[in-house]
Design a protein around this motif. Sequence first.
Motif, mmCIF file in Angstrom:
data_model
loop_
_atom_site.group_PDB
_atom_site.id
_atom_site.type_symbol
_atom_site.label_atom_id
_atom_site.label_comp_id
_atom_site.label_asym_id
_atom_site.label_seq_id
_atom_site.Cartn_x
_atom_site.Cartn_y
_atom_site.Cartn_z
ATOM 1 N N ILE A 34 37.185 -26.022 26.690
ATOM 2 C CA ILE A 34 37.869 -26.107 27.979
ATOM 3 C C ILE A 34 37.026 -25.541 29.123
ATOM 4 C CG2 ILE A 34 39.147 -23.944 27.643
ATOM 5 C CD1 ILE A 34 40.350 -27.126 29.530
ATOM 6 N N LYS A 35 36.286 -24.476 28.892
ATOM 7 C CA LYS A 35 35.482 -23.898 29.982
ATOM 8 C C LYS A 35 34.412 -24.871 30.448
ATOM 9 C CE LYS A 35 36.201 -18.993 29.163
ATOM 10 N NZ LYS A 35 35.550 -17.683 28.987
ATOM 11 N N GLU A 36 33.709 -25.467 29.517
ATOM 12 C CA GLU A 36 32.649 -26.405 29.874
ATOM 13 C C GLU A 36 33.232 -27.661 30.529
ATOM 14 O OE1 GLU A 36 31.282 -23.568 26.890
ATOM 15 O OE2 GLU A 36 33.028 -24.897 26.908
ATOM 16 N N GLN A 37 34.372 -28.110 30.019
ATOM 17 C CA GLN A 37 35.000 -29.292 30.598
ATOM 18 C C GLN A 37 35.548 -29.001 31.997
ATOM 19 O OE1 GLN A 37 37.515 -31.825 28.302
ATOM 20 N NE2 GLN A 37 36.215 -31.714 26.484
ATOM 21 N N THR A 38 36.107 -27.820 32.198
ATOM 22 C CA THR A 38 36.595 -27.450 33.531
ATOM 23 C C THR A 38 35.438 -27.424 34.522
ATOM 24 O OG1 THR A 38 38.432 -26.159 32.630
ATOM 25 C CG2 THR A 38 37.729 -25.641 34.890
ATOM 26 N N ARG A 39 34.343 -26.813 34.128
ATOM 27 C CA ARG A 39 33.164 -26.723 35.003
ATOM 28 C C ARG A 39 32.689 -28.130 35.390
ATOM 29 N NH1 ARG A 39 30.968 -23.238 32.338
ATOM 30 N NH2 ARG A 39 31.423 -21.488 33.706
ATOM 31 N N GLN A 40 32.613 -29.052 34.420
ATOM 32 C CA GLN A 40 32.135 -30.396 34.710
ATOM 33 C C GLN A 40 33.101 -31.145 35.612
ATOM 34 O OE1 GLN A 40 28.986 -31.760 33.620
ATOM 35 N NE2 GLN A 40 29.606 -33.016 35.378
ATOM 36 N N THR B 81 45.019 -30.137 41.954
ATOM 37 C CA THR B 81 45.959 -30.351 40.862
ATOM 38 C C THR B 81 45.149 -30.341 39.583
ATOM 39 O OG1 THR B 81 47.366 -31.712 42.263
ATOM 40 C CG2 THR B 81 47.730 -31.880 39.899
ATOM 41 N N VAL B 82 45.572 -29.524 38.629
ATOM 42 C CA VAL B 82 44.879 -29.393 37.353
ATOM 43 C C VAL B 82 45.806 -29.903 36.257
ATOM 44 C CG1 VAL B 82 43.811 -27.787 35.724
ATOM 45 C CG2 VAL B 82 43.628 -27.360 38.191
ATOM 46 N N LEU B 83 45.319 -30.838 35.484
ATOM 47 C CA LEU B 83 46.060 -31.369 34.342
ATOM 48 C C LEU B 83 45.371 -30.893 33.070
ATOM 49 C CD1 LEU B 83 46.411 -35.002 35.693
ATOM 50 C CD2 LEU B 83 48.061 -33.156 35.891
ATOM 51 N N LEU B 84 46.137 -30.278 32.200
ATOM 52 C CA LEU B 84 45.607 -29.743 30.946
ATOM 53 C C LEU B 84 46.271 -30.439 29.764
ATOM 54 C CD1 LEU B 84 45.905 -25.991 31.947
ATOM 55 C CD2 LEU B 84 43.749 -27.201 31.569
ATOM 56 N N ALA C 207 45.795 -24.240 47.713
ATOM 57 C CA ALA C 207 47.045 -24.362 46.972
ATOM 58 C C ALA C 207 46.726 -25.095 45.671
ATOM 59 C CB ALA C 207 48.060 -25.133 47.797
ATOM 60 N N ARG C 208 47.530 -24.844 44.628
ATOM 61 C CA ARG C 208 47.225 -25.476 43.340
ATOM 62 C C ARG C 208 48.484 -25.706 42.543
ATOM 63 N NH1 ARG C 208 43.655 -22.298 39.002
ATOM 64 N NH2 ARG C 208 45.635 -21.294 38.593
ATOM 65 N N SER C 209 48.489 -26.803 41.835
ATOM 66 C CA SER C 209 49.491 -27.072 40.807
ATOM 67 C C SER C 209 48.739 -27.236 39.504
ATOM 68 C CB SER C 209 50.253 -28.365 41.101
ATOM 69 O OG SER C 209 50.929 -28.285 42.323
ATOM 70 N N ALA C 210 49.334 -26.790 38.405
ATOM 71 C CA ALA C 210 48.728 -26.976 37.086
ATOM 72 C C ALA C 210 49.822 -27.412 36.124
ATOM 73 C CB ALA C 210 48.061 -25.689 36.610
ATOM 74 N N PHE C 211 49.524 -28.440 35.376
ATOM 75 C CA PHE C 211 50.498 -29.015 34.452
ATOM 76 C C PHE C 211 49.881 -29.234 33.089
ATOM 77 C CE2 PHE C 211 51.319 -30.757 38.667
ATOM 78 C CZ PHE C 211 52.667 -30.490 38.842
ATOM 79 N N ALA C 212 50.687 -29.085 32.053
ATOM 80 C CA ALA C 212 50.305 -29.545 30.726
ATOM 81 C C ALA C 212 50.843 -30.961 30.589
ATOM 82 C CB ALA C 212 50.896 -28.641 29.653
ATOM 83 N N VAL C 213 50.013 -31.849 30.097
ATOM 84 C CA VAL C 213 50.406 -33.235 29.904
ATOM 85 C C VAL C 213 50.234 -33.606 28.432
ATOM 86 C CG1 VAL C 213 49.858 -33.899 32.285
ATOM 87 C CG2 VAL C 213 48.101 -34.076 30.530
ATOM 88 N N LYS C 214 50.861 -34.668 28.029
ATOM 89 C CA LYS C 214 50.806 -35.069 26.625
ATOM 90 C C LYS C 214 49.385 -35.422 26.197
ATOM 91 C CE LYS C 214 52.924 -38.062 23.242
ATOM 92 N NZ LYS C 214 53.946 -39.066 22.981
ATOM 93 N N ALA C 215 48.673 -36.140 27.056
ATOM 94 C CA ALA C 215 47.300 -36.545 26.746
ATOM 95 C C ALA C 215 46.598 -36.929 28.040
ATOM 96 C CB ALA C 215 47.292 -37.717 25.776
ATOM 97 N N LEU C 216 45.279 -36.866 28.005
ATOM 98 C CA LEU C 216 44.447 -37.277 29.135
ATOM 99 C C LEU C 216 43.519 -38.401 28.690
ATOM 100 C CD1 LEU C 216 43.615 -33.747 30.568
ATOM 101 C CD2 LEU C 216 44.926 -35.543 31.722
ATOM 102 N N PRO C 217 43.054 -39.236 29.622
ATOM 103 C CA PRO C 217 42.153 -40.323 29.248
ATOM 104 C C PRO C 217 40.934 -39.825 28.473
ATOM 105 C CG PRO C 217 42.872 -40.598 31.519
ATOM 106 C CD PRO C 217 43.352 -39.242 31.064
ATOM 107 N N LYS C 218 40.520 -40.623 27.512
ATOM 108 C CA LYS C 218 39.325 -40.366 26.699
ATOM 109 C C LYS C 218 39.422 -39.082 25.877
ATOM 110 C CE LYS C 218 36.167 -43.018 29.576
ATOM 111 N NZ LYS C 218 35.319 -43.818 28.706
ATOM 112 N N GLY C 219 40.626 -38.514 25.764
ATOM 113 C CA GLY C 219 40.793 -37.294 24.981
ATOM 114 C C GLY C 219 40.316 -36.036 25.686
ATOM 115 N N ALA C 220 40.186 -36.085 27.011
ATOM 116 C CA ALA C 220 39.727 -34.919 27.780
ATOM 117 C C ALA C 220 40.705 -33.762 27.636
ATOM 118 C CB ALA C 220 39.575 -35.285 29.250
ATOM 119 N N LEU C 221 40.195 -32.554 27.817
ATOM 120 C CA LEU C 221 41.021 -31.353 27.803
ATOM 121 C C LEU C 221 41.568 -31.028 29.182
ATOM 122 C CD1 LEU C 221 38.797 -29.068 25.516
ATOM 123 C CD2 LEU C 221 40.749 -30.527 24.845
ATOM 124 N N VAL C 222 40.894 -31.542 30.237
ATOM 125 C CA VAL C 222 41.267 -31.209 31.613
ATOM 126 C C VAL C 222 40.904 -32.365 32.546
ATOM 127 C CG1 VAL C 222 39.062 -30.049 32.112
ATOM 128 C CG2 VAL C 222 41.106 -29.400 33.392
#
Length: 124
Positions: free
Chosen positions: A46-52, A75-78, A101-116
Amino acid sequence: MKALSTEKAPAAIGPYSQAIEANEFVYASGQLPIDPVTGAFPGGGIKEQTRQSILNAQAILRSAGLELTNVVKTTVLLSDIADFGAMNEVYAEFFSEPYPARSAFAVKALPKGALVEIEMVAAR
């Protein structure tokens, strides 16, 4: 309305623009953690993916002559809310007060299997 695009961020993977500029705002589409050079996710977690994801959004903003200091909302989707703390650590490396300002949500899945996936709105 003006579409923005840069080769320094991954190309859109669907019928959308990397960003749209309208009325002194730039709306950057959600950025997956795809390295624009390799087309792959960075190694690690997750850290490396967030940075990218943030670097991709930053590249789009820079193509419009803006910086992360111009960001007013994110907006951050996790894919897993348990990654919130680790994401937040990396996020804090890129932003300083006054924080956007920020919103952060957990979602069921992200495209290509991304973590964020991270989207941003910036003001001129």
